[in-house]
Motif scaffolding. Structure first.
Motif, PDB file in Angstrom:
ATOM      1  N   ASP A 233       0.813  -1.213   0.000  1.00  0.00           N
ATOM      2  CA  ASP A 233       0.000   0.000   0.000  1.00  0.00           C
ATOM      3  C   ASP A 233       0.848   1.266   0.000  1.00  0.00           C
ATOM      4  OD1 ASP A 233      -2.623  -1.129   0.035  1.00  0.00           O
ATOM      5  OD2 ASP A 233      -2.293  -1.715   2.105  1.00  0.00           O
ATOM      6  N   LYS A 234       2.159   1.089   0.148  1.00  0.00           N
ATOM      7  CA  LYS A 234       3.051   2.245   0.168  1.00  0.00           C
ATOM      8  C   LYS A 234       4.443   1.789  -0.260  1.00  0.00           C
ATOM      9  CE  LYS A 234       4.055   1.465   5.064  1.00  0.00           C
ATOM     10  NZ  LYS A 234       4.041   2.037   6.429  1.00  0.00           N
ATOM     11  N   TRP A 288     -17.212   5.634 -10.605  1.00  0.00           N
ATOM     12  CA  TRP A 288     -15.846   5.902 -10.188  1.00  0.00           C
ATOM     13  C   TRP A 288     -14.958   4.734 -10.604  1.00  0.00           C
ATOM     14  CZ3 TRP A 288     -14.255  10.444  -8.011  1.00  0.00           C
ATOM     15  CH2 TRP A 288     -15.264  11.315  -7.583  1.00  0.00           C
ATOM     16  N   VAL A 289     -13.784   5.089 -11.131  1.00  0.00           N
ATOM     17  CA  VAL A 289     -12.830   4.077 -11.597  1.00  0.00           C
ATOM     18  C   VAL A 289     -11.435   4.454 -11.110  1.00  0.00           C
ATOM     19  CG1 VAL A 289     -14.168   3.501 -13.659  1.00  0.00           C
ATOM     20  CG2 VAL A 289     -12.422   5.288 -13.784  1.00  0.00           C
ATOM     21  N   ASN A 290     -10.532   3.508 -11.169  1.00  0.00           N
ATOM     22  CA  ASN A 290      -9.147   3.749 -10.765  1.00  0.00           C
ATOM     23  C   ASN A 290      -8.323   4.320 -11.911  1.00  0.00           C
ATOM     24  OD1 ASN A 290      -9.179   2.860  -8.057  1.00  0.00           O
ATOM     25  ND2 ASN A 290      -8.931   0.724  -8.674  1.00  0.00           N
ATOM     26  N   VAL A 291      -7.390   5.157 -11.566  1.00  0.00           N
ATOM     27  CA  VAL A 291      -6.309   5.564 -12.471  1.00  0.00           C
ATOM     28  C   VAL A 291      -5.032   5.076 -11.793  1.00  0.00           C
ATOM     29  CG1 VAL A 291      -5.128   7.440 -13.644  1.00  0.00           C
ATOM     30  CG2 VAL A 291      -7.590   7.578 -13.246  1.00  0.00           C
ATOM     31  N   PRO A 292      -4.480   3.935 -12.208  1.00  0.00           N
ATOM     32  CA  PRO A 292      -3.365   3.324 -11.464  1.00  0.00           C
ATOM     33  C   PRO A 292      -2.075   4.121 -11.583  1.00  0.00           C
ATOM     34  CG  PRO A 292      -3.740   2.150 -13.507  1.00  0.00           C
ATOM     35  CD  PRO A 292      -4.840   3.167 -13.405  1.00  0.00           C
ATOM     36  N   GLY A 293      -1.223   3.932 -10.596  1.00  0.00           N
ATOM     37  CA  GLY A 293       0.100   4.540 -10.617  1.00  0.00           C
ATOM     38  C   GLY A 293       1.155   3.503 -10.953  1.00  0.00           C
ATOM     39  N   ARG A 294       2.245   3.971 -11.505  1.00  0.00           N
ATOM     40  CA  ARG A 294       3.322   3.069 -11.905  1.00  0.00           C
ATOM     41  C   ARG A 294       4.305   2.894 -10.747  1.00  0.00           C
ATOM     42  NH1 ARG A 294       6.411   3.347 -17.736  1.00  0.00           N
ATOM     43  NH2 ARG A 294       7.369   1.282 -17.640  1.00  0.00           N
ATOM     44  N   ILE A 295       4.714   1.647 -10.530  1.00  0.00           N
ATOM     45  CA  ILE A 295       5.673   1.345  -9.471  1.00  0.00           C
ATOM     46  C   ILE A 295       6.805   0.490 -10.036  1.00  0.00           C
ATOM     47  CG2 ILE A 295       3.983   1.486  -7.611  1.00  0.00           C
ATOM     48  CD1 ILE A 295       3.825  -1.576  -7.620  1.00  0.00           C
ATOM     49  N   LYS A 296       7.921   0.511  -9.342  1.00  0.00           N
ATOM     50  CA  LYS A 296       9.047  -0.363  -9.672  1.00  0.00           C
ATOM     51  C   LYS A 296       9.247  -1.328  -8.523  1.00  0.00           C
ATOM     52  CE  LYS A 296      13.906  -0.442 -11.079  1.00  0.00           C
ATOM     53  NZ  LYS A 296      15.114   0.380 -11.393  1.00  0.00           N
ATOM     54  N   VAL A 297       9.178  -2.605  -8.818  1.00  0.00           N
ATOM     55  CA  VAL A 297       9.312  -3.650  -7.806  1.00  0.00           C
ATOM     56  C   VAL A 297      10.646  -4.364  -8.014  1.00  0.00           C
ATOM     57  CG1 VAL A 297       8.346  -5.784  -6.883  1.00  0.00           C
ATOM     58  CG2 VAL A 297       6.811  -3.965  -7.658  1.00  0.00           C
ATOM     59  N   THR A 298      11.443  -4.436  -6.962  1.00  0.00           N
ATOM     60  CA  THR A 298      12.745  -5.100  -7.017  1.00  0.00           C
ATOM     61  C   THR A 298      12.753  -6.249  -6.026  1.00  0.00           C
ATOM     62  OG1 THR A 298      13.806  -2.995  -7.556  1.00  0.00           O
ATOM     63  CG2 THR A 298      15.239  -4.785  -6.842  1.00  0.00           C
ATOM     64  N   LEU A 299      13.221  -7.411  -6.470  1.00  0.00           N
ATOM     65  CA  LEU A 299      13.321  -8.591  -5.609  1.00  0.00           C
ATOM     66  C   LEU A 299      14.787  -8.933  -5.388  1.00  0.00           C
ATOM     67  CD1 LEU A 299      10.559 -10.851  -7.216  1.00  0.00           C
ATOM     68  CD2 LEU A 299      10.352  -9.401  -5.207  1.00  0.00           C
ATOM     69  N   GLN A 300      15.116  -9.275  -4.137  1.00  0.00           N
ATOM     70  CA  GLN A 300      16.488  -9.627  -3.789  1.00  0.00           C
ATOM     71  C   GLN A 300      16.514 -10.819  -2.846  1.00  0.00           C
ATOM     72  OE1 GLN A 300      17.337  -5.387  -2.510  1.00  0.00           O
ATOM     73  NE2 GLN A 300      19.368  -5.965  -3.261  1.00  0.00           N
ATOM     74  N   PHE A 309      10.966  -5.033 -11.859  1.00  0.00           N
ATOM     75  CA  PHE A 309       9.776  -5.064 -12.700  1.00  0.00           C
ATOM     76  C   PHE A 309       9.028  -3.736 -12.596  1.00  0.00           C
ATOM     77  CE2 PHE A 309      10.781  -9.117 -10.779  1.00  0.00           C
ATOM     78  CZ  PHE A 309      10.877  -9.959 -11.876  1.00  0.00           C
ATOM     79  N   ASP A 310       8.599  -3.208 -13.755  1.00  0.00           N
ATOM     80  CA  ASP A 310       7.745  -2.022 -13.795  1.00  0.00           C
ATOM     81  C   ASP A 310       6.297  -2.478 -13.911  1.00  0.00           C
ATOM     82  OD1 ASP A 310       9.790  -0.215 -13.579  1.00  0.00           O
ATOM     83  OD2 ASP A 310      10.021   0.081 -15.730  1.00  0.00           O
ATOM     84  N   LEU A 311       5.462  -2.070 -12.949  1.00  0.00           N
ATOM     85  CA  LEU A 311       4.076  -2.512 -12.897  1.00  0.00           C
ATOM     86  C   LEU A 311       3.162  -1.314 -12.632  1.00  0.00           C
ATOM     87  CD1 LEU A 311       4.633  -5.529 -10.466  1.00  0.00           C
ATOM     88  CD2 LEU A 311       4.511  -5.669 -12.963  1.00  0.00           C
ATOM     89  N   TYR A 312       1.876  -1.509 -12.907  1.00  0.00           N
ATOM     90  CA  TYR A 312       0.868  -0.536 -12.509  1.00  0.00           C
ATOM     91  C   TYR A 312       0.081  -1.105 -11.337  1.00  0.00           C
ATOM     92  CZ  TYR A 312       1.500   2.679 -16.420  1.00  0.00           C
ATOM     93  OH  TYR A 312       2.000   3.608 -17.293  1.00  0.00           O
ATOM     94  N   ALA A 313      -0.167  -0.264 -10.338  1.00  0.00           N
ATOM     95  CA  ALA A 313      -0.918  -0.698  -9.155  1.00  0.00           C
ATOM     96  C   ALA A 313      -1.964   0.360  -8.824  1.00  0.00           C
ATOM     97  CB  ALA A 313       0.011  -0.905  -7.968  1.00  0.00           C
ATOM     98  N   ALA A 314      -3.193  -0.108  -8.600  1.00  0.00           N
ATOM     99  CA  ALA A 314      -4.313   0.810  -8.369  1.00  0.00           C
ATOM    100  C   ALA A 314      -4.086   1.697  -7.145  1.00  0.00           C
ATOM    101  CB  ALA A 314      -5.598   0.003  -8.199  1.00  0.00           C
ATOM    102  N   GLN A 315      -3.526   1.128  -6.081  1.00  0.00           N
ATOM    103  CA  GLN A 315      -3.399   1.853  -4.820  1.00  0.00           C
ATOM    104  C   GLN A 315      -2.337   2.948  -4.849  1.00  0.00           C
ATOM    105  OE1 GLN A 315      -3.030  -1.375  -5.415  1.00  0.00           O
ATOM    106  NE2 GLN A 315      -1.509  -2.372  -4.113  1.00  0.00           N
ATOM    107  N   PHE A 316      -1.559   3.029  -5.918  1.00  0.00           N
ATOM    108  CA  PHE A 316      -0.559   4.083  -6.051  1.00  0.00           C
ATOM    109  C   PHE A 316      -1.032   5.190  -7.001  1.00  0.00           C
ATOM    110  CE2 PHE A 316       1.868   0.700  -4.222  1.00  0.00           C
ATOM    111  CZ  PHE A 316       2.826   1.337  -3.446  1.00  0.00           C
ATOM    112  N   GLY A 317      -2.285   5.123  -7.423  1.00  0.00           N
ATOM    113  CA  GLY A 317      -2.850   6.155  -8.278  1.00  0.00           C
ATOM    114  C   GLY A 317      -3.947   6.917  -7.567  1.00  0.00           C
TER     115      GLY A 317
END
Length: 352
Positions: A233-234, A288-300, A309-317
Motif C-alpha cells: 500500500d506504500k 468511479w474508476v481507478n487511475v493506477p500509478g506506476r511502481i518499480k518492484v525489485t526482488l532480492q 519489474f515495472d508494474l501498474y498498481a491501483a493503490q498508487f494512483g
C-alpha cells in the motif's frame, strides 16, 4: 445504596451490549442504486522450490580408502532452494473504495457486472476474462535403481562391509576395463552393429554408476510450487516477504532461521496519460474508476538481485469519475481492467 449501584451498572452493561453493530456494505444492485468496490493490485510470486535429499551409500566411509575420494557425507542431508520464480498481478477488493451509484436514465436497465467479491468488472459489456493461473507440473521422477542388484556373488558372500567395499571397487575397475575393450574392439564379443555396441556401453555405464553410488551416495530432487502474495500500500525498502530455511523450506517472514528474500517498492509517481477530470455536476450517475500509478518492484535474496519489474498498481494512483452523462443519457459500454480497476475500453451508443 450498594444494591442500587450494582443494578445501575448492570443496566449500563446491558445497554452497551444492545448497541447496533456496523455491518460491511453489501455490494450489488439494491432498488434504484448499485453498490460496488474497486480493486487494488496484489503481486503474486510463484516460487519453484527444490527439495534435494542426499542419501549416503552403504560404503560411504570407505570412499577415501579405496577410491581416494574425500569429503563424502556420512549422514542424510536435506536442502531446500528456490530454483525459479514467476511474478504476476491479481486484483483484490479494496474495502476503502466502495461506491454507490443511483440508477437513472439509461442506467436503470444497465447490465452491471460485479465479480464474487463485489468488484465492478463491466457495464453493458462482457468482463475481461481473468486468465487462470498456470501451475507448475513436475515431470516424472527417474526410476530409482537398487545398486545391490549389481553386486557379484563374491561381494555378497564377503564376511565384512570393508571386504564388500574392496571387492566392489574391483568390480568397478573390471567394468571400466571391459568398456575400454569394447570401444577399442579388443573384446571378443564386440558387436559389428554400432547401435548394439552403444546399448552395451550404456548398460556398463549404468551398472558402474550404480556401484559407485554405494560409495558416493545418491541425490534425489523434487520440485514443488509455492505461492506468496503481497499487496503493498506504500513504498517499502527491502521489506522481507518470505524466508527459505535450507532444512525446512518456505517459512514465515518472521522466522529468522530462514534466508530472507526482500521486496523494494518504489512509487514512480506516473499514471497513464488518459485521465478523466469531470466537473462536479457531471459526476452524478457516473461510475468511479481507478487511475493506477506506476511502481518499480525489485526482488532480492540477501544482497543478490533477482529482478526488477515495472508494474501498474491501483493503490498508487487515484480515482476519477466517468461522467454521469455518459450513462444516464446514452447506452454506454465500459470494461474495467480486473487487476487495476482502470478503464480498458469504453464507448457510448449515440442516439440516431
Amino acid at each position: 445504596m450498594k444494591k442500587l449501584l450494582i443494578i445501575a451498572m448492570a443496566l449500563m452493561s446491558l445497554s452497551a451490549m444492545a448497541q447496533p453493530v456496523a455491518t460491511p456494505t453489501k455490494p450489488g444492485i439494491n432498488g434504484d442504486a448499485v453498490t460496488y468496490f474497486l480493486p487494488k493490485s496484489a503481486i503474486r510470486l510463484q516460487l519453484l522450490i527444490e527439495k534435494r535429499v542426499y542419501t549416503p551409500g552403504d560404503f560411504c566411509k570407505y570412499a577415501e580408502k579405496y577410491l581416494r575420494m574425500t569429503g563424502i557425507e556420512q549422514e542424510e542431508v536435506v536442502t531446500y532452494t528456490v530454483v525459479n520464480f514467476g511474478i504476476n498481478q491479481i486484483g483484490v477488493r479494496d474495502t476503502s473504495k466502495c461506491y454507490t451509484v443511483k440508477l437513472k436514465g439509461k442506467t436503470v436497465g444497465a447490465d452491471i457486472r460485479l465479480n464474487e467479491e463485489g468488484v465492478l468488472q463491466a457495464v453493458n459489456a462482457e468482463p475481461v476474462a481473468v486468465p487462470e493461473m498456470k501451475h507448475f507440473k513436475p515431470g516424472p521422477q527417474p526410476e530409482r535403481i537398487n545398486p545391490r542388484q549389481y553386486l557379484s556373488a563374491e561381494v555378497l558372500a564377503a564376511g565384512s562391509m570393508a571386504k564388500m567395499a574392496e571387492l566392489t571397487v574391483q568390480q568397478i575397475i573390471e567394468l571400466q576395463e571391459r568398456r575400454q575393450a569394447l570401444i577399442t574392439g579388443e573384446a571378443d564379443d564386440t558387436p559389428a552393429d554400432k547401435q548394439q555396441l552403444q546399448l552395451m556401453l550404456d548398460e556398463i555405464e549404468k551398472e558402474r554408476e550404480a556401484l559407485m553410488s554405494m560409495f558416493l551416495g545418491t541425490t534425489t530432487r523434487d520440485t514443488t510450487e509455492q505461492i506468496v502474495t503481497v499487496c503493498p500500500d506504500k513504498e517499502v525498502e527491502r521489506e522481507v516477504i518470505f524466508r527459505i530455511n535450507k532444512k525446512l523450506g518456505l517459512v514465515d517472514k518472521d522466522d529468522l532461521s530462514g534466508i530472507p528474500y526482500y521486496m523494494t517498492v518504489q512509487d514512480m509517481h506516473r499514471t497513464p496519460t488518459q485521465q478523466y477530470d469531470m466537473a462536479d455536476k457531471k459526476k452524478e450517475g457516473g461510475f468511479w474508476v481507478n487511475v493506477p500509478g506506476r511502481i518499480k518492484v525489485t526482488l532480492q535474496r540477501e544482497e543478490h538481485l533477482l529482478g526488477a519489474f515495472d508494474l501498474y498498481a491501483a493503490q498508487f494512483g487515484f480515482v476519477e469519475c466517468r461522467s454521469g452523462s455518459l450513462f444516464t443519457r446514452y447506452v454506454t459500454h465500459m470494461i474495467l481492467n480486473p487487476v487495476h480497476g482502470s478503464v480498458d475500453r469504453i464507448n457510448a451508443e449515440m442516439p440516431k
